[in-house]
Design an enzyme around this catalytic site. Structure first.
Site, PDB file in Angstrom:
ATOM      1  N   HIS A 174       0.865  -1.186   0.000  1.00  0.00           N
ATOM      2  CA  HIS A 174       0.000   0.000   0.000  1.00  0.00           C
ATOM      3  C   HIS A 174       0.900   1.233   0.000  1.00  0.00           C
ATOM      4  CE1 HIS A 174      -3.818  -1.958   0.505  1.00  0.00           C
ATOM      5  NE2 HIS A 174      -3.554  -2.438   1.701  1.00  0.00           N
ATOM      6  N   VAL A 175       1.023   1.910  -1.121  1.00  0.00           N
ATOM      7  CA  VAL A 175       1.868   3.102  -1.186  1.00  0.00           C
ATOM      8  C   VAL A 175       1.502   3.894  -2.443  1.00  0.00           C
ATOM      9  CG1 VAL A 175       3.745   2.012  -2.510  1.00  0.00           C
ATOM     10  CG2 VAL A 175       4.266   3.916  -0.945  1.00  0.00           C
TER      11      VAL A 175
END
Length: 384
Positions: A174-175
């Site tokens: 998640h980025v």
């Protein structure tokens, strides 16, 4: 007498000839008008059909090759229509020009996954495919505080770490979109998924309130305090209708900390400060540019059949056999992150929320359009 007849004849025939020419001209104009009107009507009908996803050549037809309507003549006509209509902003229907896989400088797949778009299921698909297609599978560990916007030095460290894996490999985290080339590091193959932004924000709202979510968090981090029970019981519809701060979704509002999970465009816009204000034109355009210039494929949760077909054709090294694996090993048994505690939300409330998600909706439609164009390009006749 003869002179009079000759004079009359000279006056008579030219007059009839001019009338005949005028009549022919009027008839030709009228015929062309009818023909053009009929042609425009047919083109409009083709465009309407083309813009309806259900009528576009299906993924199954592409795989099987038994699409009867997809004749070369019809394909060429519709290709010109795609290129001419203002709804389609990309200028090419050549598969190799629509596939940014060719731009990747290393055989590393980077899935900077957006939450609540089916990314857990997609991650499981990649895990199974890693065994089938023999590539490394790597994912970020569960974090106490998940930060999606990184400082430049952290972006560089992330890019270096991802590039350190032995190719071919996949890395999942998640980025926000991280441009490896800005740090002098070879660019990977970027992929991601999107979902209807209103359904996604509702899903996120109840996901962080689900009992099992806090059980998992407590197991991983025992000292994390439990949230206020009143907050856990807060209903989305009441939250919107009461004007609760959590559900206002005001244009330009910023939300930092763990990151702004209200919008999926944040994960494509990048780490720049211009990406932080909610529902702004600048953030939207940055996200679109990243998709067009860097992402090989951005799939759509509501159209997994097309998503998997495009992935199989555009990134075969990683996604060969993806449809078979999904249908035989995941779809029939899939209950990953399915939230039984999410109640239905009325269309009236969804419409209220949509008014504040205009640019999120535009970004979602942009990604859908791009995916359909990638699918359609696969059936076009090759240029000689």
């Amino acid at each position: 007498m003869m002179d009079l007849f000759t004079q009359h004849r000279r006056m008579f025939f030219p007059k009839r000839a001019s009338e005949l020419v005028a009549l022919i001209a009027i008839s030709t104009t009228f015929f062309l008008f009818l023909h053009t009107r009929d042609l425009n009507t047919r083109l409009r009908e083709m465009e309407i059909k083309l813009l309806q996803p259900d009528d576009i050549v299906s993924a199954n037809q592409i795989v099987s090759g038994n699409s009867a309507p997809a004749t070369p003549t019809r394909l060429r006509a519709m290709m010109k229509l795609l290129q001419s209509t203002g709804r389609f902003q990309m200028t090419s229907l050549e598969p190799h020009q629509l596939n940014n896989t060719r731009k990747a400088a290393q055989e590393i797949l980077f899935f900077n996954r957006v939450p609540k778009v089916g990314s857990q299921t997609f991650m499981e698909l990649l895990r199974l495919l890693s065994m089938r297609n023999e590539f490394g599978f790597h994912q970020d560990r569960v974090q106490r505080v998940e930060t999606i916007r990184l400082a430049p030095e952290d972006q560089a460290a992330l890019a270096a770490m991802v590039s350190s894996y032995e190719a071919p490999s996949v890395y999942i985290k998640h980025v926000c979109f991280t441009n490896f080339s800005e740090f002098g590091i070879p660019e990977p193959i970027y992929v991601n998924l999107v979902r209807d932004p209103i359904e996604r924000v509702i899903s996120w709202y109840y996901y962080v309130r689900a009992p099992w979510y806090y059980v998992e968090r407590k197991i991983a981090f025992p000292d994390i305090p439990l949230p206020d029970p009143k907050w856990l019981k807060k209903d989305f519809e009441h939250c919107v209708l009461s004007g609760d701060r959590e559900c206002r979704y005001m244009k330009g509002a910023k939300k930092e900390g763990i990151g702004d999970h209200r919008r999926q465009s944040m994960f494509f816009c990048g780490h720049h400060e211009d990406c932080t204000p909610f529902n702004t034109e600048g953030a939207l355009q940055r996200a679109k540019r990243a998709v067009e210039q860097h992402y090989a494929v951005v799939g759509v949760l509501e159209d997994l059949n097309t998503t998997l077909t495009v992935l199989e054709h555009y990134i075969p090294r990683f996604f060969e056999g993806a449809k078979a694996v999904y249908n035989n090993e995941i779809k029939m048994y899939n209950t990953i992150n399915r939230n039984a505690f999410k109640p239905p939300v009325s269309e009236a409330v969804k419409d209220i929320v949509r008014k504040n998600f205009t640019r999120e909706i535009e970004f979602y439609e942009f990604c859908k359009q791009r995916l359909q164009k990638q699918l359609y390009a696969l059936r076009l006749p090759e240029k000689r």
